[in-house]
Write a protein that holds these residues in place. Structure first.
Motif: not given
Length: 678
Positions: A280-294
């Protein structure tokens, strides 16, 4: 991640990780370079935020929040801690500190976690219980954390890996909702967000998505109208501030594992595309977190360390605001030898100090750092808040490079040698930056080492990288730093199949702007202008480009780069043929592709060949129908002797496989002519 519930109680001995400072080596004849690395400060990528370097804490870990562990994490540069621990989050009740069905270690409650986080200097990321909790329980937690205790906890995720609730056939995540669909998860996220933000409007809410190319990405479940990501973003996009993904890319061998970071750019690109398309309209303000990796192989040894350094750097460069290793302590698994070192198959950064059931093999003393911890400390020293990632390139598949420009003008280069058997001598080339003369300081972590070593080594233009090593080279600029013009703001683009008109906000009068295309470690100048837009021509249809705009003043001084802009050119608006491509059935590592071909020409075609190129190296053709299908390298061809009358259409199809982000082909040619893609 699917995992068994841990049952370990840990004792308390601390082995601090030392950083040795070695004397300068005796000058010797340098080996001829076998690898070229380019560093281009004109190719600006993402800026490192305050929460970039993260790890996971868990309530089964009796060392959670202890001074020894908090100090080790602080020393490694950790700036974000996730709690209460993966799948436990969906059975955890914060008020009475219980997790029915799981083990909860003493002294691991929320206040203890926050005390440890504060000692570390890290912000918390808290997982609200979606699986067995309620919106009211989550809102009460926000009230306790931020109103009662004043912890100022900003980041809250709703659940953990909730697509693993059985909706797609595999269940490891607790979920008491009768409806297990992404639609129900999205509706509940909205309810949680409203209840939690009613208590503290300043908090940020995250929703669980799946990383592109990882199960169940691409799968449309029974009764659903779209994939998990599509439905969650469509229904809950307006209620969230960030998305939360995990990445366990696998790999049967260390060598295969260390190729997986090459998927990062495509994975983050596809995820950002999904957010922009559905949220939607606020998509540009949505961040990305990657909270598990191994990793699957070499979790405690050098493969895990090399992977960690490469993945954290690659994800942060693409704008992911936090990357978090799984986890601090986890416990002994299947013991093996990897790259000449004992590997305990332990997801933890620090030793749990436990032994096999027959006591034949024991881990090092409690809290001894494993190899990935030392890699994390190098990443923490490399990517500091406020640093800006810049473009790099290398001509050796076994050598990876990342670089940042610091606010004071320094450039730091992280070099990763993935060759287990040989050192590599690297020639470093800089673009838009001139390093000072002299021997730079180099911090290095080698296979089997117990700490990072730091010493003057090599030159700004050349470094020798030991086999299976990570090296951090810090360079000062030549000459005193002077004032430079202001960088332009984020550009935008209007594209066709062959052109892109790139526009940006004006900086000041009397300057000109230079537009660069990122191209490995050497950017290409596309053009310059005194205006605030530039039309670039002769582009390739359906091709992805990333550009930066820089300001040059009358004295010839060049600004820092604008934020990057990535765009993809279209197919021709009109052409002699039209192709419609659809993914009609996807199962997470393969799919059925359906292609409709229409002849738009005035006359018939007596025979035809449709061709396209796989966008990535991890895609391949399985089988096809209604044509003769062949695959040469990444080029796929479908050939038919059957004529196609003017205005007529035909349909063909294939089975495609993928082992990473599945970027669909977007450019198709019919008998060499580029078609319109519908």
């Amino acid at each position: 991640m699917q995992r068994s519930l841990l049952r370990r109680t840990l004792a308390s001995t601390v082995l601090l990780a030392a950083v040795a400072v070695l004397p300068a080596p005796t000058p010797a004849q340098a080996a001829a370079p076998d690898t070229r690395v380019d560093v281009d400060v004109r190719a600006g990528l993402a800026t490192v935020g305050d929460t970039a370097i993260g790890v996971n804490h868990a309530i089964w870990d009796s060392q959670l929040g202890t001074p020894a562990v908090a100090d080790l994490l602080h020393d490694a540069g950790v700036r974000m801690l996730r709690y209460p621990g993966g799948s436990y989050a969906d059975i955890y009740h914060w008020r009475d500190h219980t997790a029915p069905g799981g083990y909860v270690a003493p002294d691991t409650d929320f206040d203890t976690f926050m005390a440890g986080a504060r000692r570390t200097g890290a912000e918390p990321m808290i997982i609200a219980n979606y699986g067995t909790g309620t919106a009211q329980e989550a809102a009460d937690w926000v009230r306790y954390a931020n109103v009662t205790k004043g912890y100022d906890a900003t980041y809250w995720t709703i659940g953990n890996e909730n697509y693993g609730n059985g909706h797609y056939g595999t269940a490891w995540e607790a979920d008491e909702h009768a409806d297990k669909s992404p639609r129900e998860y999205a509706a509940t996220v909205v309810a949680y967000s409203r209840a939690m933000k009613a208590v503290d409007p300043s908090i940020k809410i995250g929703a669980v998505l799946t990383t592109p190319g990882n199960w169940p990405d691409g799968i449309v479940g029974s009764g659903d109208t779209g994939t998990w990501n599509q439905e969650v973003l469509t229904l809950a996009g307006a209620a969230i501030d960030f998305v939360d993904v995990h990445w366990y890319p696998g790999g049967a061998t260390p060598a295969e594992t260390l190729t997986k970071p090459a998927q990062i750019q495509d994975a983050t690109y596809l995820l950002r595309q999904q957010i922009d398309r559905y949220a939607g309209p606020g998509a540009n303000d949505i961040g990305i977190s990657l909270t598990e990796v191994n990793v699957d192989v070499g979790r405690n040894t050098q493969p895990g360390a090399l992977f960690l350094a490469d993945v954290y750097s690659g994800l942060l460069a693409q704008g992911v605001f936090t990357v978090q290793w799984w986890n601090v302590h986890n416990g002994l698994g299947e013991v093996s030898t990897v790259a000449g070192q004992t590997d305990y198959d332990d997801f933890g950064l620090l030793s749990s100090g436990n032994c096999t059931a027959d006591n034949t093999v024991c881990q090092p003393p409690l809290n001894t750092p494993f190899a990935p911890y030392h890699a994390l400390s190098l990443v923490g020293a490399f990517a500091r808040p406020g640093d800006r990632f810049v473009g790099t390139g290398t001509d050796n598949d076994l050598v990876t490079a990342h670089a940042v420009r610091r606010p004071n003008g320094d450039v730091a280069v992280l070099l990763i040698n993935k060759d287990p058997d040989a050192a590599h001598t690297v020639a470093l080339n800089y673009h838009g930056f001139t390093p000072a003369a002299g021997t730079p300081s180099v911090a290095t972590f080698t296979n089997g080492a117990g700490s990072v070593s730091t010493a003057p080594a090599g030159t700004a233009g050349g470094q020798t990288l030991p086999a299976y090593s990570i090296s951090l080279v810090t360079l000062h600029p030549s000459g005193a730093a002077g004032s430079v013009p202001q960088a332009p703001g984020r550009p935008t683009a209007t594209v066709t199949d062959r052109t892109a008109t790139i526009s940006w906000p004006a900086v000041t009068a009397g300057v000109k702007y230079e537009v660069y295309r990122q191209n490995g470690g050497v950017s290409a100048l596309l053009g310059e202008t005194t205006g605030t837009s530039l039309t670039v021509r002769n582009l390739e249809p359906g091709h992805r480009y990333t550009v930066n705009v820089l300001t040059r003043d009358g004295a010839g001084r060049l600004s820092a780069a604008s934020p990057p802009l990535t765009f993809t050119t279209t197919s021709p608006a009109t052409a002699a043929c039209t192709v419609t491509f659809r993914d009609t059935n996807d199962w997470g590592n393969g799919y059925v592709g359906s292609i409709d071909i229409t002849n738009n020409a005035a006359g018939p075609i007596s025979g035809w060949t449709l061709a396209f190129t796989w966008p990535t190296a991890w895609q391949s053709l399985g089988s096809g129908w209604n044509a003769t299908w062949t695959e040469t390298g990444r080029t796929v061809r479908a050939t038919s002797d059957t004529g196609l009358a003017a205005g007529a259409s035909t349909s063909i199809g294939f089975v495609g496989s993928y082992s990473g982000p599945n970027v669909f082909p977007s450019v198709f040619t019919l008998n060499g002519t580029v078609c319109t893609s519908a």
